[in-house]
Design an enzyme around this catalytic site. Structure first.
Site, PDB file in Angstrom:
ATOM      1  N   ARG A  87       0.827  -1.212   0.000  1.00 37.83           N
ATOM      2  CA  ARG A  87       0.000   0.000   0.000  1.00 37.83           C
ATOM      3  C   ARG A  87       0.860   1.260   0.000  1.00 37.83           C
ATOM      4  O   ARG A  87       0.452   2.304  -0.509  1.00 37.83           O
ATOM      5  CB  ARG A  87      -0.991  -0.004   1.161  1.00 37.83           C
ATOM      6  CG  ARG A  87      -0.369  -0.109   2.534  1.00 37.83           C
ATOM      7  CD  ARG A  87      -1.447  -0.080   3.615  1.00 37.83           C
ATOM      8  NE  ARG A  87      -0.912  -0.406   4.914  1.00 37.83           N
ATOM      9  CZ  ARG A  87      -1.300   0.178   6.050  1.00 37.83           C
ATOM     10  NH1 ARG A  87      -2.234   1.104   6.026  1.00 37.83           N
ATOM     11  NH2 ARG A  87      -0.783  -0.188   7.205  1.00 37.83           N
ATOM     12  N   GLU A 103     -18.687   4.470  -0.651  1.00 35.92           N
ATOM     13  CA  GLU A 103     -17.895   3.854  -1.718  1.00 35.92           C
ATOM     14  C   GLU A 103     -18.639   3.822  -3.044  1.00 35.92           C
ATOM     15  O   GLU A 103     -18.038   3.967  -4.117  1.00 35.92           O
ATOM     16  CB  GLU A 103     -17.501   2.429  -1.313  1.00 35.92           C
ATOM     17  CG  GLU A 103     -16.620   2.342  -0.065  1.00 35.92           C
ATOM     18  CD  GLU A 103     -17.383   2.474   1.260  1.00 35.92           C
ATOM     19  OE1 GLU A 103     -18.637   2.480   1.241  1.00 35.92           O
ATOM     20  OE2 GLU A 103     -16.730   2.576   2.310  1.00 35.92           O
ATOM     21  N   ASP A 162      -8.272  -7.523  12.219  1.00 34.38           N
ATOM     22  CA  ASP A 162      -9.597  -6.931  11.994  1.00 34.38           C
ATOM     23  C   ASP A 162     -10.648  -8.028  11.826  1.00 34.38           C
ATOM     24  O   ASP A 162     -11.829  -7.813  12.063  1.00 34.38           O
ATOM     25  CB  ASP A 162      -9.594  -6.032  10.749  1.00 34.38           C
ATOM     26  CG  ASP A 162      -9.200  -4.600  11.082  1.00 34.38           C
ATOM     27  OD1 ASP A 162      -9.172  -4.250  12.273  1.00 34.38           O
ATOM     28  OD2 ASP A 162      -8.915  -3.839  10.146  1.00 34.38           O
TER      29      ASP A 162
HETATM   30  C1  LIG Z   1     -18.434   0.265   4.422  1.00 34.24           C
HETATM   31  C2  LIG Z   1     -17.253   0.657   5.220  1.00 34.24           C
HETATM   32  N1  LIG Z   1     -16.402   1.581   4.741  1.00 34.24           N
HETATM   33  C3  LIG Z   1     -15.311   1.921   5.446  1.00 34.24           C
HETATM   34  C4  LIG Z   1     -15.043   1.338   6.650  1.00 34.24           C
HETATM   35  C5  LIG Z   1     -13.750   1.653   7.400  1.00 34.24           C
HETATM   36  N2  LIG Z   1     -14.008   2.385   8.639  1.00 34.24           N
HETATM   37  C6  LIG Z   1     -14.019   1.751   9.834  1.00 34.24           C
HETATM   38  S1  LIG Z   1     -14.431   2.755  11.082  1.00 34.24           S
HETATM   39  C7  LIG Z   1     -14.569   4.092  10.047  1.00 34.24           C
HETATM   40  C8  LIG Z   1     -14.982   5.426  10.591  1.00 34.24           C
HETATM   41  C9  LIG Z   1     -16.294   5.323  11.291  1.00 34.24           C
HETATM   42  O1  LIG Z   1     -16.669   6.537  11.845  1.00 34.24           O
HETATM   43  P1  LIG Z   1     -17.936   6.585  12.790  1.00 34.24           P
HETATM   44  O2  LIG Z   1     -19.081   5.908  12.150  1.00 34.24           O
HETATM   45  O3  LIG Z   1     -18.143   8.009  13.141  1.00 34.24           O
HETATM   46  O4  LIG Z   1     -17.519   5.697  14.042  1.00 34.24           O
HETATM   47  P2  LIG Z   1     -16.895   6.144  15.442  1.00 34.24           P
HETATM   48  O5  LIG Z   1     -16.361   7.533  15.318  1.00 34.24           O
HETATM   49  O6  LIG Z   1     -18.009   6.099  16.408  1.00 34.24           O
HETATM   50  O7  LIG Z   1     -15.838   5.145  15.768  1.00 34.24           O
HETATM   51  C10 LIG Z   1     -14.290   3.717   8.733  1.00 34.24           C
HETATM   52  C11 LIG Z   1     -14.325   4.622   7.575  1.00 34.24           C
HETATM   53  C12 LIG Z   1     -15.941   0.363   7.117  1.00 34.24           C
HETATM   54  N3  LIG Z   1     -15.746  -0.301   8.261  1.00 34.24           N
HETATM   55  N4  LIG Z   1     -17.043   0.043   6.389  1.00 34.24           N
END
Ligand SMILES: Cc1ncc(C[n+]2csc(CCOP(=O)(O)OP(=O)(O)O)c2C)c(N)n1
Lengths: 274, 309
Positions: free
Chosen positions: B5, B52, B110
């Site tokens: 990456r 996405e 994960d």
């Molecule tokens: C469909 C999808 N896209 C991207 C992610 C990667 N991802 C994991 S947590 C996160 C941020 C989540 O933010 P939020 O919903 O505000 O959660 P919190 O701040 O409460 O942890 C992302 C983008 C994912 N898990 N699922």
């Protein structure tokens, strides 16, 4: 089983300690969103959820769907404090073969009702649970915890529209409005403007609370329990990383573990003698 | 050791002098490594929030307007936008470049929700889409840069965790889209691998050498279009083939090679891959072991293939 406000606060404090321990041991995972949601989880399970720790698969239990499934340490800590799993199980977080998988998984952990990890799926799933409860003539309800970053997913709004259309009074959402997502603050990543107005426009009952004031949390849970004319949402204003000074409001601790020094500091701030 | 990456992130920076290159993110720039481009060129970086499906079609619209979009998220979440990729990108033939990082069970703790083991298979079914899974940071950087002049859409999987660097001293010219790279030349068995299993395959070849077995090892970084000339060549030379990938045994590199061989040869083929199951939380090395993808398992498959000659 009813609890005093002080008991609920103490429950949340104990969970916070376990959250920090889990993430530290694994040197991975998501402390920020676990610490922001935990007062809400404590309030929900302490006052409202109809579940049985000795019978986690009880058919008529309320369902709880942690749609932001990365915030699993919060869920596992709560399940351990409520007797669904043991404290020993918490050491299996992110460990091969462990009950506590990286993201909450219903095939691995008792008390988990949905295998999450992909954002934007839980509300639709909760809607399915709510419709099934109605068809069964059951009193059970579906509670769904969403992240504020998560509601940027279009699928959330498909479900929001559909749930109001079907007048699902037994579908209840808690939104953890901690203002931070993965890369940065929501404001930078994707502005969401008037979130309560959006849910109202989609036909939902809306209440806002301070998600760290246990009196307001309990009031909010009562609101969800008593609002049955269509779906309802509790928008809880929270602080990401709440309870650990250097994690608070800090995007770096969305998905990062504390080092040795930070760990000691975090525990002492949470009232653990080290 | 380096993570593929990071090669992707570096390539985006190197491509930036072409003003048509734009980057799209879905709240995972820190993870996919597009963040370096975002920091240097914020005006050409489009944040799509956690969305996405939207991101893929925004990229398609920009491609139709003469831009060269590079969109990235985790491999698993590219799958959510599969139909957008099919109908909005591949069908109109727009050169959108989609990168899925954190692919495979190698991504680790994960757990299964994040371990994409079907991405190569699904994107390989789409006409006009190049599918790649490079093995090291250097080749990822070079292949990503080559995409900018490709007229095809693409899907590239990168990995979260570090793997050995294989191409430090290799002339860039020898790394081309659609051309497998022969890393080791033997006549007893050919191991055709991609991504994180290329270095495992080299280890397997060493194990086999101790038993007097001379293995060919191919880095088949491009799964589509498949380098069928090279497959035919090693099928003839070695008489049996093993494929190795951190991906389902259904439909990925093993599937592609099997489809080709079924029309051309009766060469025995053994496929090393995830055996039609989901993963779980574990460290990368533990996952390769649990899923039976590590070097000893590849060596074992090689012995099985040789017995079937
Ligand atoms: C469909 C999808 N896209 C991207 C992610 C990667 N991802 C994991 S947590 C996160 C941020 C989540 O933010 P939020 O919903 O505000 O959660 P919190 O701040 O409460 O942890 C992302 C983008 C994912 N898990 N699922």
């Amino acid at each position: 089983m009813q609890h005093t406000i002080e008991e609920l606060e103490e429950l949340a404090r104990k969970c916070r300690i376990e959250i920090v321990k889990m993430v530290y041991r694994a040197q991975a995972g998501h402390p920020g969103g676990s610490l922001s949601e935990i007062d809400l989880l404590a309030g929900l399970y302490g006052t409202t959820m109809r579940v049985r720790s000795d019978e986690p698969d009880w058919e008529d239990r309320d369902r709880f769907i942690l749609s932001k499934g990365h915030a699993s340490p919060g869920m596992y800590a709560l399940l351990a404090e409520r007797g669904f799993i043991s404290h020993e199980d918490l050491t299996s977080y992110r460990v091969l073969g462990g009950v506590c998988q990286g993201h909450v998984d219903m095939k691995w952990c008792p008390g988990v009702d949905f295998s999450a990890g992909s954002l934007g799926m839980g509300l639709s799933y909760g809607m399915g649970c709510a419709i099934a409860a109605k068809l069964d003539g059951s009193e059970r309800r579906a509670f769904v915890m969403l992240g504020d970053g998560e509601i940027q997913e279009g699928s959330v709004w498909e479900a929001a529209m559909a749930a109001a259309h079907h007048e699902l009074g037994n579908l209840k959402v808690i939104l953890d409005r901690n203002r931070i997502q993965n890369d940065d603050f929501c404001e930078t990543q994707m502005r969401m403007f008037d979130i309560p107005a959006k849910w109202r426009a989609f036909g939902w009952n809306v209440k806002e609370i301070n998600g760290h004031d246990m009196n307001e949390v309990v009031e909010g849970m009562n609101y969800l329990a008593e609002t049955n004319d269509g779906p309802s949402i509790l928008i809880a204003h929270t602080v990401k990383g709440k309870g650990v000074s250097f994690m608070e409001d800090n995007p770096s601790f969305h998905g990062a573990a504390p080092n040795d020094e930070q760990y000691a500091l975090a525990l002492s701030e949470l009232g653990v003698a080290v | 050791m380096a993570a593929t990456r990071d090669g992707y992130g570096q390539a985006l920076l190197e491509l930036a002098e072409n003003k048509k290159v734009v980057v799209l993110e879905a709240d995972l720039g820190k993870s996919t490594k597009s963040l370096h481009f975002r920091k240097a060129y914020p005006e050409r970086t489009i944040s799509c929030g956690i969305g996405e499906q939207n991101m893929l079609l925004v990229a398609a619209g920009m491609a139709s307007s003469g831009y060269i979009p590079f969109a990235s998220t985790f491999a698993i979440f590219t799958e959510r936008a599969f139909e957008q990729m099919r109908n909005g990108v591949a069908r109109p033939g727009l050169a959108v470049h989609l990168c899925g990082s954190h692919g495979g069970t190698h991504t680790g703790t994960d757990g299964s929700s994040a371990q994409s083991i079907e991405d190569l298979a699904i994107f390989r079914t789409l006409p006009n889409v190049t599918v790649m899974h490079p093995s090291d940071e250097v080749s990822t950087r070079i292949l990503t840069k080559r995409l900018a002049t490709s007229t095809n859409a693409s899907y590239m999987r990168t990995a979260r965790n570090k793997t050995p660097v294989l191409y430090d001293d290799t002339p860039e010219d020898s790394i081309q889209i659609g051309k497998g790279i022969e890393l080791k030349n033997g006549t007893d068995v050919a191991i055709v691998a991609c991504g994180v299993l290329v270095s495992e395959s080299l280890k397997a070849a060493e194990m086999l050498a101790q038993e007097g077995i001379q293995a060919t090892v191919i880095d088949m970084h491009t799964i589509k279009p498949l380098d069928t000339d090279l497959i035919d060549n090693v099928a003839q030379r070695c008489g049996c083939i093993v494929t190795a990938e951190d991906h389902s045994i259904i439909g990925g590199l093993g599937g592609a090679v099997a489809e080709h061989l079924s029309m051309t040869a009766t060469t025995p083929l053994e496929r090393v891959g995830v055996k039609d199951r989901f993963g779980e939380s574990g460290q990368s090395d533990e996952m390769l072991e649990l899923m039976e993808l590590s070097a000893p398992h590849i060596a074992k498959a090689a012995r099985r293939a040789m017995q079937r000659k």
